[in-house]
Design an enzyme around this catalytic site. Structure first.
Site, short mmCIF file in Angstrom:
data_model
loop_
_atom_site.label_atom_id
_atom_site.label_comp_id
_atom_site.label_asym_id
_atom_site.label_seq_id
_atom_site.Cartn_x
_atom_site.Cartn_y
_atom_site.Cartn_z
N GLU A 1 -5.34 2.49 27.37
CA GLU A 1 -5.19 1.06 27.13
C GLU A 1 -5.86 0.65 25.81
O GLU A 1 -6.76 -0.21 25.79
CB GLU A 1 -5.70 0.24 28.33
N GLU B 1 -0.34 4.76 35.05
CA GLU B 1 -1.01 3.86 36.00
C GLU B 1 0.05 2.95 36.60
O GLU B 1 0.72 2.21 35.88
CB GLU B 1 -2.10 3.03 35.33
O1 AHR Z 1 -6.97 1.44 37.45
C1 AHR Z 1 -7.94 0.48 37.14
C2 AHR Z 1 -7.92 0.11 35.68
O2 AHR Z 1 -6.73 -0.52 35.37
C3 AHR Z 1 -8.00 1.24 34.69
O3 AHR Z 1 -9.30 1.65 34.46
C4 AHR Z 1 -7.40 0.65 33.46
O4 AHR Z 1 -6.79 1.60 32.64
C5 AHR Z 1 -6.42 -0.38 33.99
O5 AHR Z 1 -6.57 -1.60 33.39
#
Ligand code: AHR
Length: 513
Positions: free
Chosen positions: A194, A317
């Site tokens: 991110e 994710e």
């Molecule tokens: O999964 C939780 C968080 O969500 C992670 O650390 C981040 O990459 C995302 O914003």
């Protein structure tokens, strides 16, 4: 008169409590696409009780059976799931993590503050050796996320040498001094996480340059180590991010571009994980199904710059995100997991399977005790969530040949909005067995599905189903088996037609021969 009759029939249908869906199963595409097993990957961050208490309970623990500090119950459960890869150590944590803090004698490891997740002290007792040895125990491939946000290029290059270099060198010497002779040979490397947010708040243009520099030093001229470099990708619908990366990063420096998307109702009002309303359920489904549009549009951009489809779309994710359970640390992201989560998992995996030509890796967030977990633990107790069961039912698709399934779904309507109620995907495994996974997200109506299977000449069908009495149902430490897969008798083949009766909010896997 005819019009009246049609109107009457339509009315009858809408009150009769079931929807009608048709579908067609096709033979493999000409290029014989595979559903990459890495779509079924998981994610373990130093966040709340994912690592500490979830995977790792410490070498000295006398209460919970473990192997070198790793819970045996968790290893057994994850092996059954056939998890193909595990991403670590973050997430946002990755861009604060300095891997050298987590090697060597545990008593001498420095502590740091886990600034993103609750401000708790991280004692680094779970580090590189612990993680990579655990992956060996699980029979899964590690996916290491490198620190770009607060780290150095040299630091990441050293990490690659430390875990991968077989010859004589400063890092392999250090590894051997710490007790590991042979390298682990880690293939998957994330270059930051991110970068548009917790990974450094960079612009896409700036990150593309930073990425080029890092990608250069984690490999050699020809990337002889075969390292699979994954660029930190877009936040949901930020298509410009993908465009800039695809345009500015030479194909010789990149193997994957990431994408993150959570099924969250509203970041300021996420709603409870269990006592959600019909409206909240519908909105969650809308967010989950948005993945179809997201991958389609990100793929279209990638196709423009990479028509050969060399670079993979890695959704590293995804999952549902709700308010934390009452009374738990807000920074630990601990949430229960209901049939709603089973629906998210089912529809999302169908979407990934159907886009397997470009989506070749994905990671559910997160494996244990965090967000849409497959496992929850409470000291020595461990339970499997509905999401676990969906991942297990779907693992028949791993590395199987993709079969296109065209679905014309009935609607799941709420207030003035509509979503397709039924989604599906299909594959044929190496033994020639065909599998179809189907989801009916409609929380009130069953769905009758008629699938034209003429192309595959199928004769017999059996199946398993995951459903429950109420969409809010979930497994608890007191009642761990409220939701488990059961045999499914609602499918039959007549001639060229496969007929399936899908109850409301259910996930089904069919085996066809
Ligand atoms: O999964 C939780 C968080 O969500 C992670 O650390 C981040 O990459 C995302 O914003």
């Amino acid at each position: 008169m005819k019009k009246n009759l049609l109107g009457f029939l339509l009315l009858l249908c809408s009150f009769s409590g079931f929807g009608q869906t048709t579908a067609k199963l096709n033979a493999p595409t000409n290029q014989e696409l595979k559903i990459n097993k890495h779509i079924y990957g998981h994610f373990a961050e130093h966040l709340g009780r994912c690592i500490y208490g979830g995977f790792y309970v410490g070498e000295d623990n006398k209460k919970i059976p473990h192997t070198a500090g790793i819970r045996n119950d968790v290893v057994d459960a994850l092996k059954k799931l056939k998890i193909p890869n595990l991403r670590w150590p973050g997430g946002c944590f990755a861009d604060t993590y300095h891997w050298k803090d987590g090697i060597g004698p545990k008593s001498q490891r420095p502590t740091i503050v886990n600034s993103w997740w609750g401000g708790v002290t991280e004692n680094n007792s779970f580090g590189t050796h612990d993680f990579l040895n655990m992956c060996e125990l699980l029979g899964t491939e590690p996916y290491l996320a490198g620190n770009v946000g607060s780290g150095q290029v040299q630091e990441l290059a050293d990490w690659v040498q430390y875990v991968n270099f077989a010859g004589e060198g400063p890092m392999s010497k250090l590894r051997r001094a710490n007790g590991r002779q042979e390298p682990w040979k880690v293939k998957y490397w994330g270059i930051g996480n991110e970068a548009w947010g917790c990974g450094g708040n960079m612009t896409a243009e700036y990150y593309a340059n930073v990425y080029r520099k890092y990608a250069t030093f984690v490999s050699d001229w020809n990337n002889t180590g075969g390292i699979y470099r994954i660029a930190s990708g877009a936040n949901s619908g930020d298509y410009n991010w993908t465009e800039v990366l695809m345009k500015n990063i030479p194909k010789s420096l990149i193997e994957g571009v990431a994408l993150h998307h959570y099924s969250v109702i509203d970041w300021n009002k996420k709603g409870p994980a269990t006592d959600f309303s019909d409206e909240q359920y519908f909105t969650t489904m809308k967010r989950a199904l948005f993945m179809e549009e997201l991958v389609t549009k990100h793929i279209a951009i990638m196709d423009k710059y990479d028509p050969e489809k060399k670079v993979a779309l890695v959704v590293d994710e995804w999952g549902g995100w709700y308010d934390v359970e009452p009374g738990t640390n807000p920074g630990f992201l601990y949430q229960q997991n209901t049939m709603r989560d089973a629906m998210i998992a089912g529809v999302t995996l169908n979407i990934f399977n159907n886009h397997c030509e470009r989506v070749r890796m994905a990671n559910l967030a997160q494996a244990i005790n965090v967000l849409q977990a497959v496992i929850l633990t409470d000291e020595e107790k461990m339970i499997l969530t509905p999401t676990y069961h969906v991942m297990e039912m779907y693992n028949v698709h791993q590395d199987a040949t993709f079969l296109p399934l065209e679905v014309k779904s009935a609607d799941f309507a709420f207030n003035n909005e509509k979503l397709p109620a039924v989604s599906g995907s299909a594959s044929r495994d190496q033994q020639g067995v065909t599998h179809i996974t189907l989801v009916n997200i409609d929380s009130k109506k069953a769905n009758d599905i008629s699938i034209d299977v003429q192309a595959l000449k199928l004769k017999s069908v059996s199946g398993r189903i995951l459903t429950s009495k109420s969409i809010q149902d979930h497994n608890t430490f007191e009642k761990p088996n409220t939701i488990t897969p059961a045999n499914f008798k609602g499918a039959s083949i007549k001639g060229n037609n496969l007929n399936v009766k899908l109850p409301p909010f259910s996930v089904v896997v069919l085996e066809l021969k």
